[in-house]
Design an enzyme around this catalytic site. Structure first.
Site, PDB file in Angstrom:
ATOM      1  N   GLU A  18       5.431  -6.678  -7.518  1.00  0.00           N
ATOM      2  CA  GLU A  18       4.657  -5.914  -6.547  1.00  0.00           C
ATOM      3  C   GLU A  18       4.879  -6.493  -5.156  1.00  0.00           C
ATOM      4  OE1 GLU A  18       0.078  -4.589  -5.476  1.00  0.00           O
ATOM      5  OE2 GLU A  18       0.604  -5.064  -7.554  1.00  0.00           O
ATOM      6  N   GLU A  49       3.931  -9.525 -14.609  1.00  0.00           N
ATOM      7  CA  GLU A  49       3.673  -8.837 -13.347  1.00  0.00           C
ATOM      8  C   GLU A  49       3.281  -9.885 -12.324  1.00  0.00           C
ATOM      9  OE1 GLU A  49       1.210  -7.003 -10.175  1.00  0.00           O
ATOM     10  OE2 GLU A  49       0.669  -8.576 -11.601  1.00  0.00           O
ATOM     11  N   HIS A 104      -0.636  -9.927 -16.525  1.00  0.00           N
ATOM     12  CA  HIS A 104      -1.010  -9.638 -15.141  1.00  0.00           C
ATOM     13  C   HIS A 104      -1.153 -10.941 -14.364  1.00  0.00           C
ATOM     14  CE1 HIS A 104      -4.152  -7.760 -12.216  1.00  0.00           C
ATOM     15  NE2 HIS A 104      -2.929  -7.503 -11.795  1.00  0.00           N
ATOM     16  N   HIS A 128      -1.309 -13.091  -4.756  1.00  0.00           N
ATOM     17  CA  HIS A 128      -1.803 -11.719  -4.679  1.00  0.00           C
ATOM     18  C   HIS A 128      -2.480 -11.413  -3.358  1.00  0.00           C
ATOM     19  CE1 HIS A 128      -4.851  -8.537  -5.197  1.00  0.00           C
ATOM     20  NE2 HIS A 128      -3.924  -7.956  -5.928  1.00  0.00           N
ATOM     21  N   ASP A 148       3.225 -10.887  -7.677  1.00  0.00           N
ATOM     22  CA  ASP A 148       3.089 -10.362  -6.317  1.00  0.00           C
ATOM     23  C   ASP A 148       3.862 -11.236  -5.339  1.00  0.00           C
ATOM     24  OD1 ASP A 148       0.652  -8.475  -6.955  1.00  0.00           O
ATOM     25  OD2 ASP A 148       0.092 -10.438  -7.742  1.00  0.00           O
TER      26      ASP A 148
END
Length: 270
Positions: free
Chosen positions: A119, A43, A16, A58, A45
């Site tokens: 994301e 993962e 993450h 993020h 952003d």
């Protein structure tokens, strides 16, 4: 090549924002440390700068993870690159920088089995007219994915239903990562589960944030065929043991070292 070989007997581990617990999140050192551990996925952003560059961070602002103040979109890339994005995690990370999307792809191109969950953090409804920006960011992400020939190992996700609908309509051959049951709270729209590849289940029963029981998760999978993934609420052996009966196939975690060790001990990570 089939990059997605996860199953209930071969549970993937995703870092993450890299290795969030021990490194500055969404930075090259964090990504590299997670990759060296042996994670199956990263993962991250994506946001846009004032001058239209794609960067990995993020939060909407730089306040929490850098020595700067203000919205990411109010900084040019050159200005963002002046910020210290590492010292909040300790002096050993002083002057670590916010990476660009391209810098991230340059890193992972040397790791050909790694998958990526992207994301999209620019939401169409942020302010009037921002939908054009949000959709453009999505299109530019897809364009760069294809430039690097990464399409087969990338998923796209967002907490914005209009953006997920845009992906479904305009990039229908991309894997979409949705949320269950949290997506029900995000507003009205078309069925977000239609054609989705996987769903991140928020707080299975027994974790500190329970939004779905094991029975609901199993029933959701049976009815839709959507694969069951879980996030940061799975963080130790107790919660891993709660996730396994739900048919979990991937865990996105802040502590990939611990989760990898737990799964390997159980013979559930190859």
């Amino acid at each position: 090549m089939n990059y997605f070989n996860q199953s209930p007997t071969n549970i993937y581990v995703a870092g993450h924002r890299g290795w969030l617990n021990k490194y500055p999140e969404n930075t090259i050192p964090s990504f590299m440390a997670a990759i060296e551990l042996g994670v199956d996925q990263i993962e991250t952003d994506v946001r846009i700068t004032k001058d239209g560059e794609l960067v990995l961070i993020h939060d909407e602002t730089v306040n929490r993870t850098t020595n700067g103040i203000g919205a990411v979109r109010d900084y040019t890339l050159a200005e963002l690159k002046e910020l210290d994005a590492g010292s909040y995690m300790g002096k050993n990370f002083k002057n670590v920088r916010i990476p660009t999307f391209r810098e991230f792809f340059e890193l992972i191109k040397d790791h050909p089995t790694l998958t990526v969950n992207i994301e999209l953090k620019e939401y169409p409804d942020r302010e009037p007219g921002w939908d054009k920006v949000a959709f453009s960011v999505c299109d530019r992400v897809v364009k760069m994915v294809e430039e690097y020939n990464f399409k087969d190992r990338v998923l796209l996700n967002s907490f914005s239903l209009p953006l997920m609908e845009y992906i479904k309509k305009n990039h229908p051959d991309y894997k979409r990562h949705v949320f269950f049951p949290l997506v029900k709270m995000l507003g009205e729209g078309e069925n977000p589960y239609d054609g989705a590849y996987c769903a991140c289940v928020y707080g299975p029963e027994g974790t500190e944030k329970c939004l779905a029981t094991a029975e609901e998760i199993i029933d959701f999978h049976k009815k839709t065929g959507i694969r069951i993934w879980m996030g940061k609420y799975i963080h130790d052996e107790k919660t891993v043991d709660l996730a396994i009966p739900c048919g979990v196939e991937l865990i996105t975690c802040n502590n990939p070292d611990e989760i990898l060790n737990i799964l390997r001990k159980k013979g559930l990570h190859k």
